[in-house]
Design an enzyme around this catalytic site. Structure first.
Site, mmCIF file in Angstrom:
data_model
loop_
_atom_site.group_PDB
_atom_site.id
_atom_site.type_symbol
_atom_site.label_atom_id
_atom_site.label_comp_id
_atom_site.label_asym_id
_atom_site.label_seq_id
_atom_site.Cartn_x
_atom_site.Cartn_y
_atom_site.Cartn_z
ATOM 1 N N LYS A 9 104.452 30.925 30.442
ATOM 2 C CA LYS A 9 103.480 30.592 31.351
ATOM 3 C C LYS A 9 102.208 29.937 30.351
ATOM 4 O O LYS A 9 102.196 30.385 28.907
ATOM 5 C CB LYS A 9 102.985 31.599 32.083
ATOM 6 C CG LYS A 9 104.051 32.213 33.194
ATOM 7 C CD LYS A 9 103.564 33.045 33.974
ATOM 8 C CE LYS A 9 104.335 33.628 35.019
ATOM 9 N NZ LYS A 9 103.733 34.376 36.295
ATOM 10 N N TYR A 49 106.472 28.078 43.772
ATOM 11 C CA TYR A 49 105.764 29.067 44.295
ATOM 12 C C TYR A 49 105.739 29.460 45.753
ATOM 13 O O TYR A 49 105.252 30.236 46.492
ATOM 14 C CB TYR A 49 104.339 29.694 43.318
ATOM 15 C CG TYR A 49 104.485 29.938 42.190
ATOM 16 C CD1 TYR A 49 105.226 31.263 41.972
ATOM 17 C CD2 TYR A 49 103.530 29.546 41.320
ATOM 18 C CE1 TYR A 49 105.519 31.487 40.582
ATOM 19 C CE2 TYR A 49 103.716 30.309 40.054
ATOM 20 C CZ TYR A 49 104.601 31.471 39.509
ATOM 21 O OH TYR A 49 104.585 31.626 38.283
ATOM 22 N N ASN A 112 101.065 36.996 33.096
ATOM 23 C CA ASN A 112 102.178 37.928 32.685
ATOM 24 C C ASN A 112 103.117 37.277 31.632
ATOM 25 O O ASN A 112 104.253 37.429 31.346
ATOM 26 C CB ASN A 112 102.720 38.788 33.678
ATOM 27 C CG ASN A 112 103.543 37.785 34.770
ATOM 28 O OD1 ASN A 112 103.381 36.667 34.664
ATOM 29 N ND2 ASN A 112 104.150 38.533 35.707
ATOM 30 N N HIS A 115 107.912 33.580 33.303
ATOM 31 C CA HIS A 115 108.690 33.298 34.411
ATOM 32 C C HIS A 115 109.983 33.412 34.419
ATOM 33 O O HIS A 115 110.578 32.700 33.451
ATOM 34 C CB HIS A 115 108.075 32.551 35.494
ATOM 35 C CG HIS A 115 108.987 32.159 36.784
ATOM 36 N ND1 HIS A 115 108.515 33.002 37.988
ATOM 37 C CD2 HIS A 115 109.956 31.342 36.962
ATOM 38 C CE1 HIS A 115 109.631 32.620 38.879
ATOM 39 N NE2 HIS A 115 110.626 31.733 38.284
ATOM 40 N N GLU A 126 115.206 26.390 41.024
ATOM 41 C CA GLU A 126 114.131 25.993 40.134
ATOM 42 C C GLU A 126 114.805 25.352 38.954
ATOM 43 O O GLU A 126 113.962 24.356 38.507
ATOM 44 C CB GLU A 126 113.713 27.547 39.391
ATOM 45 C CG GLU A 126 113.026 28.434 40.386
ATOM 46 C CD GLU A 126 112.628 29.996 40.017
ATOM 47 O OE1 GLU A 126 113.005 30.261 39.092
ATOM 48 O OE2 GLU A 126 112.077 30.477 40.907
#
Ligand code: CMP
Length: 143
Positions: A9, A49, A112, A115, A126
């Site tokens: 990310k 998302y 975080n 992913h 994805e």
């Protein structure tokens, strides 16, 4: 061979963690089937998302993932989907064990670091969202 979608990310890219993360998956024995540094367009972020659309943090999620470049990858190997989830650690960094990527580097649930697909269905979805077929190598071709 099983494949999964993994993405460093914007916070991970900014903190120069691409090399470390790629290295962890390589050393584990998985094979990199595709990878690219990219900026995610808003529409792609919203689609990626989509399952979180009704959550209160959806706007924040889309704003963050489009805030800077990400490093999108496809990794392959036996049980790569579940194993990658273990290597990433729990979504909330406070619950992620030391030795996992989020346990070692993450602080907040939004930022975080990484992913990874959570099931075979989301891995397929994805991978197809982020990569064209020609962008992936086929290690099984000559089997
Ligand atoms: P990821 O695996 O990319 O998939 C959904 C993301 O939602 C998750 O990682 C978290 O980064 C993010 N997320 C989950 N809960 C929250 C929250 N309460 N606030 C902000 N982001 C969240």
């Amino acid at each position: 061979m099983e494949k999964t979608f993994i993405m460093v990310k914007p916070d991970g890219v900014q903190r120069n963690l691409i090399g470390d993360i790629v290295s962890r998956f390589e050393k584990k024995g998985f094979k990199l089937a595709g990878g690219k540094l990219m900026s995610i367009p808003n529409a792609l972020a919203e689609e990626h998302y989509g399952e979180h659309k009704e959550r209160p943090f959806f706007g924040e999620l889309v704003d963050f993932i489009t805030s800077g470049p990400v490093f999108a990858m496809v990794w392959e190997g036996e049980n790569v989907i579940a194993t990658a989830r273990q290597m990433m650690g729990a979504t909330k960094p406070a619950e992620a064990l030391p030795g996992t990527i989020r346990g070692d580097y993450g602080i907040t649930v939004g930022k975080n670091v990484i992913h990874g697909s959570d099931s075979p269905e989301s891995a397929e979805r994805e991978i197809n969202l982020f990569f064209d077929k020609e962008e992936l190598v086929d290690y099984d071709k000559n089997d």
